[in-house]
Motif scaffolding. Structure first.
Motif, PDB file in Angstrom:
ATOM      1  N   ALA A 171     -13.984   9.679   2.188  1.00  0.00           N
ATOM      2  CA  ALA A 171     -13.476   8.489   2.860  1.00  0.00           C
ATOM      3  C   ALA A 171     -14.467   7.996   3.911  1.00  0.00           C
ATOM      4  O   ALA A 171     -14.755   6.801   4.009  1.00  0.00           O
ATOM      5  CB  ALA A 171     -12.124   8.783   3.499  1.00  0.00           C
ATOM      6  N   THR A 172     -15.007   8.918   4.678  1.00  0.00           N
ATOM      7  CA  THR A 172     -15.976   8.554   5.707  1.00  0.00           C
ATOM      8  C   THR A 172     -17.252   7.994   5.075  1.00  0.00           C
ATOM      9  O   THR A 172     -17.787   6.982   5.525  1.00  0.00           O
ATOM     10  CB  THR A 172     -16.302   9.772   6.581  1.00  0.00           C
ATOM     11  OG1 THR A 172     -15.085  10.297   7.113  1.00  0.00           O
ATOM     12  CG2 THR A 172     -17.240   9.403   7.710  1.00  0.00           C
ATOM     13  N   ALA A 173     -17.737   8.650   4.025  1.00  0.00           N
ATOM     14  CA  ALA A 173     -18.948   8.176   3.343  1.00  0.00           C
ATOM     15  C   ALA A 173     -18.722   6.794   2.730  1.00  0.00           C
ATOM     16  O   ALA A 173     -19.615   5.943   2.766  1.00  0.00           O
ATOM     17  CB  ALA A 173     -19.361   9.168   2.263  1.00  0.00           C
ATOM     18  N   LEU A 212     -16.523   5.744  -4.253  1.00  0.00           N
ATOM     19  CA  LEU A 212     -16.085   6.802  -3.343  1.00  0.00           C
ATOM     20  C   LEU A 212     -14.756   6.446  -2.679  1.00  0.00           C
ATOM     21  O   LEU A 212     -13.899   7.310  -2.466  1.00  0.00           O
ATOM     22  CB  LEU A 212     -17.140   7.057  -2.271  1.00  0.00           C
ATOM     23  CG  LEU A 212     -18.355   7.871  -2.679  1.00  0.00           C
ATOM     24  CD1 LEU A 212     -19.366   7.909  -1.535  1.00  0.00           C
ATOM     25  CD2 LEU A 212     -17.963   9.263  -3.077  1.00  0.00           C
ATOM     26  N   GLY A 213     -14.573   5.173  -2.335  1.00  0.00           N
ATOM     27  CA  GLY A 213     -13.336   4.744  -1.697  1.00  0.00           C
ATOM     28  C   GLY A 213     -12.130   4.895  -2.604  1.00  0.00           C
ATOM     29  O   GLY A 213     -11.071   5.347  -2.172  1.00  0.00           O
ATOM     30  N   GLN A 267      -9.769   4.776   6.070  1.00  0.00           N
ATOM     31  CA  GLN A 267     -11.220   4.701   5.905  1.00  0.00           C
ATOM     32  C   GLN A 267     -11.575   4.427   4.458  1.00  0.00           C
ATOM     33  O   GLN A 267     -12.520   3.683   4.171  1.00  0.00           O
ATOM     34  CB  GLN A 267     -11.874   5.998   6.364  1.00  0.00           C
ATOM     35  CG  GLN A 267     -11.839   6.201   7.851  1.00  0.00           C
ATOM     36  CD  GLN A 267     -12.502   7.499   8.268  1.00  0.00           C
ATOM     37  OE1 GLN A 267     -12.738   8.382   7.451  1.00  0.00           O
ATOM     38  NE2 GLN A 267     -12.787   7.619   9.550  1.00  0.00           N
ATOM     39  N   ALA A 268     -10.826   5.017   3.534  1.00  0.00           N
ATOM     40  CA  ALA A 268     -11.088   4.783   2.113  1.00  0.00           C
ATOM     41  C   ALA A 268     -10.826   3.327   1.752  1.00  0.00           C
ATOM     42  O   ALA A 268     -11.615   2.708   1.029  1.00  0.00           O
ATOM     43  CB  ALA A 268     -10.233   5.714   1.259  1.00  0.00           C
ATOM     44  N   VAL A 269      -9.732   2.771   2.263  1.00  0.00           N
ATOM     45  CA  VAL A 269      -9.423   1.362   1.990  1.00  0.00           C
ATOM     46  C   VAL A 269     -10.484   0.461   2.604  1.00  0.00           C
ATOM     47  O   VAL A 269     -10.898  -0.540   1.996  1.00  0.00           O
ATOM     48  CB  VAL A 269      -8.010   1.015   2.508  1.00  0.00           C
ATOM     49  CG1 VAL A 269      -7.756  -0.470   2.447  1.00  0.00           C
ATOM     50  CG2 VAL A 269      -6.959   1.767   1.711  1.00  0.00           C
TER      51      VAL A 269
END
Length: 121
Positions: free
Chosen positions: A48-50, A73-74, A91-93
């Motif tokens: 999520a952060t990446a 990745l998200g 974070q993913a969104v």
């Protein structure tokens, strides 16, 4: 005879054991239970952060490769968060949205460059 001291205890100068006159708890007071996230919420996953970081960088630096990676990745991180395997759904969104916007900008740039190249001939 009525108590004129104004205290609930009856006699003047009486107070709860372990308490001070200003309402500050004494040494016998217990600290509140639990610190940190309520219920032990999971921390954001690395995916999520990446995704979010690559989405931001994709808007600024490399407009084709990074947004596609951020989008993939998200989506993966959001599915993990929905299954309860990790946190960081927000974070993913954000990575998905910025990846989509980055891809749209890249496609728009390619179309504009193509149209300008054809009109210059």
């Amino acid at each position: 005879m009525a108590d004129q001291s104004g205290s609930a205890g009856g006699a003047a100068g009486t107070q709860a054991p372990g308490a001070y006159p200003g309402g500050v708890p004494g040494y016998g007071a217990q600290p509140p239970n639990g610190y940190g996230y309520p219920g032990g919420a999971p921390l954001p996953s690395g995916k999520a952060t990446a995704s979010m970081v690559l989405g931001i960088l994709g808007l600024v630096l490399i407009p084709i490769i990074l947004p596609i990676t951020a989008l993939c990745l998200g989506i993966s991180a959001r599915r993990m968060a929905d299954r309860g395997e990790g946190g960081g759904r927000g974070q993913a969104v954000a990575g998905i949205v910025m990846g989509g916007v980055g891809i749209a900008f890249a496609v728009l740039g390619i179309i504009m460059a193509t149209v300008q190249g054809i009109s210059a001939m």
